[in-house]
Design an enzyme around this catalytic site. Structure first.
Site, mmCIF file in Angstrom:
data_model
loop_
_atom_site.group_PDB
_atom_site.id
_atom_site.type_symbol
_atom_site.label_atom_id
_atom_site.label_comp_id
_atom_site.label_asym_id
_atom_site.label_seq_id
_atom_site.Cartn_x
_atom_site.Cartn_y
_atom_site.Cartn_z
ATOM 1 N N TRP A 227 47.110 46.472 39.885
ATOM 2 C CA TRP A 227 46.463 47.730 40.240
ATOM 3 C C TRP A 227 47.342 48.515 41.204
ATOM 4 O O TRP A 227 47.352 49.741 41.196
ATOM 5 C CB TRP A 227 45.089 47.427 40.843
ATOM 6 C CG TRP A 227 44.248 48.628 41.127
ATOM 7 C CD1 TRP A 227 44.310 49.848 40.508
ATOM 8 C CD2 TRP A 227 43.199 48.730 42.090
ATOM 9 N NE1 TRP A 227 43.367 50.697 41.026
ATOM 10 C CE2 TRP A 227 42.667 50.029 42.006
ATOM 11 C CE3 TRP A 227 42.645 47.836 43.011
ATOM 12 C CZ2 TRP A 227 41.611 50.468 42.809
ATOM 13 C CZ3 TRP A 227 41.594 48.263 43.799
ATOM 14 C CH2 TRP A 227 41.090 49.569 43.700
ATOM 15 N N THR B 104 33.450 54.240 40.998
ATOM 16 C CA THR B 104 33.415 52.778 41.031
ATOM 17 C C THR B 104 32.745 52.215 42.277
ATOM 18 O O THR B 104 31.907 51.317 42.213
ATOM 19 C CB THR B 104 34.849 52.220 40.937
ATOM 20 O OG1 THR B 104 35.465 52.692 39.742
ATOM 21 C CG2 THR B 104 34.839 50.702 40.950
ATOM 22 N N GLN C 154 32.791 45.527 33.354
ATOM 23 C CA GLN C 154 34.020 46.005 33.984
ATOM 24 C C GLN C 154 33.866 46.022 35.505
ATOM 25 O O GLN C 154 32.879 46.527 36.035
ATOM 26 C CB GLN C 154 34.367 47.412 33.484
ATOM 27 C CG GLN C 154 35.688 47.939 34.027
ATOM 28 C CD GLN C 154 36.107 49.250 33.405
ATOM 29 O OE1 GLN C 154 35.484 49.736 32.457
ATOM 30 N NE2 GLN C 154 37.165 49.845 33.914
ATOM 31 N N ASP C 155 34.867 45.444 36.201
ATOM 32 C CA ASP C 155 34.911 45.475 37.672
ATOM 33 C C ASP C 155 33.761 44.705 38.319
ATOM 34 O O ASP C 155 33.112 45.190 39.248
ATOM 35 C CB ASP C 155 34.911 46.918 38.186
ATOM 36 C CG ASP C 155 36.172 47.678 37.822
ATOM 37 O OD1 ASP C 155 37.066 47.075 37.201
ATOM 38 O OD2 ASP C 155 36.283 48.855 38.163
ATOM 39 N N ARG D 236 46.924 42.387 35.615
ATOM 40 C CA ARG D 236 47.822 43.537 35.647
ATOM 41 C C ARG D 236 47.748 44.124 37.060
ATOM 42 O O ARG D 236 46.704 44.047 37.725
ATOM 43 C CB ARG D 236 47.442 44.576 34.601
ATOM 44 C CG ARG D 236 46.026 45.121 34.700
ATOM 45 C CD ARG D 236 45.793 46.194 33.654
ATOM 46 N NE ARG D 236 44.428 46.743 33.705
ATOM 47 C CZ ARG D 236 44.040 47.823 33.040
ATOM 48 N NH1 ARG D 236 44.908 48.492 32.290
ATOM 49 N NH2 ARG D 236 42.799 48.258 33.116
ATOM 50 N N ASP E 17 39.418 43.946 34.172
ATOM 51 C CA ASP E 17 39.753 43.963 35.610
ATOM 52 C C ASP E 17 38.570 43.466 36.433
ATOM 53 O O ASP E 17 38.256 44.024 37.494
ATOM 54 C CB ASP E 17 40.122 45.381 36.063
ATOM 55 C CG ASP E 17 41.289 45.970 35.278
ATOM 56 O OD1 ASP E 17 42.103 45.198 34.744
ATOM 57 O OD2 ASP E 17 41.377 47.209 35.191
#
Length: 320
Positions: free
Chosen positions: A237, A104, A155-156, A235, A179
């Site tokens: 992490w 990531t 994503q991200d 949510r 997220d």
């Protein structure tokens, strides 16, 4: 004798060059991909900024698509990156986590290690295919401001790194799938437009236990693509994630439960999630999870006090 004279001339040239170089530091630097400015890329322009300078520098970035992976190093500060137009000044790259096991945190398009930097009127994009995490903006620095910027990805999209780092997003557009706003920093989002592109989760804060404020969304608008109908606000992490939405417009895509425990009931004891003054089709509190915070008038007022939110280490009010 000739050699001694040549050496002397070289020394004079070197000293003259150093003085000339020092005189060339500018308060305004211009970037244009057509070659008409000081530099053609944002990365090249960073070489024109003096390290640890005690004055302000503005990097003026002309409209265009800048395909480059930009790292703004920690030895720069007091810099403003000013795009010509948020829709047309675009910094983009296409790395994702599954390219050569990149992971990531190396996928960023723009990584900000510097402190005291402002970004205005530009787009930061990661346009990688949806094959894994793909960060557009990765921050590590403190006292960073993003004003009228667009953050495009899946994503991200935005990673807010650094315990006690403080980030301020004003009138920005942020899109993503899963997220797409995540990390441990204290971040304040004011009047931002947030678009969900998939049934998933908007935030994944990892606020440390001893940090009071994580993510605060003030007067933001939460929207989704037409086919998206089941989105959670967040949510955790990490266990003590803190995220609060205040006076936000929530579309019908927001799930009645509001929050998710990341399949770990222990997170329900520690996660600090709440809302205040939510409105819109997805704002009903009747179906919200029982473990979400009940935000009081006083607590909401505290969250809207930007100076108080950012009084983590030293005082800072980015709205002044």
């Amino acid at each position: 004798m000739k050699y001694r004279l040549a050496s002397l001339l070289l020394m004079v040239c070197a000293l003259t060059g150093l003085k000339a170089s020092a005189a060339e530091w500018k308060h305004d630097i211009y970037v244009n991909p057509d070659g008409s400015a000081d530099y053609t890329t944002v990365t090249e322009a960073l070489d024109g900024i003096r390290a640890y300078m005690d004055y302000n520098v503005t990097v003026h970035i002309a409209n265009g698509v800048y395909k480059e992976k930009v790292v703004i190093p920690s030895w720069l500060k007091n810099v403003t990156f000013e795009g010509q137009n948020a829709d047309s000044t675009i910094i983009t790259f296409d790395h994702h986590a599954n390219i050569d096991n990149m992971g990531t945190f190396r996928t960023y398009t723009v990584k900000v290690e510097a402190c005291d930097a402002t970004f205005r009127n530009l787009t930061i994009e990661n346009n990688a295919p949806q094959l894994g995490q793909a960060v557009a903006l990765h921050t590590e620095g403190d006292r960073l401001r993003f004003i009228n910027c667009r953050f495009l990805g899946n994503q991200d999209t935005i990673f807010t790194g650094g315990k006690n780092s403080r980030l301020y997003f004003d009138s920005c557009y942020i899109e993503g799938t899963t997220d797409f706003i995540f990390g441990p920093a204290t971040a304040y989002f004011r009047k931002c437009d947030i678009l969900s592109k998939r049934d998933s989760y908007i935030t994944a804060a990892s606020t440390p236990e001893d940090v009071k404020y994580g993510y605060i969304f003030d007067s933001c608008t939460l929207r989704a693509l037409p086919e998206v109908t089941k989105v959670y606000l967040g949510r955790p992490w990490r266990p003590y994630a803190h995220t609060v939405f205040i006076n936000c417009e929530m579309g019908s895509h927001i799930r009645p439960a509001g929050w998710h425990n990341w399949n770990n009931t222990d997170n329900e004891r520690t996660a600090r999630y709440g809302e205040y003054g939510s409105r819109g089709a997805g704002a009903s509190q009747e179906g919200r999870v029982s473990w979400a915070m009940k935000v009081s008038d006083t607590e909401a007022a505290d969250c809207l006090d930007i100076a108080k939110v950012f009084a983590v280490t030293t005082g800072w009010n980015p709205a002044e």
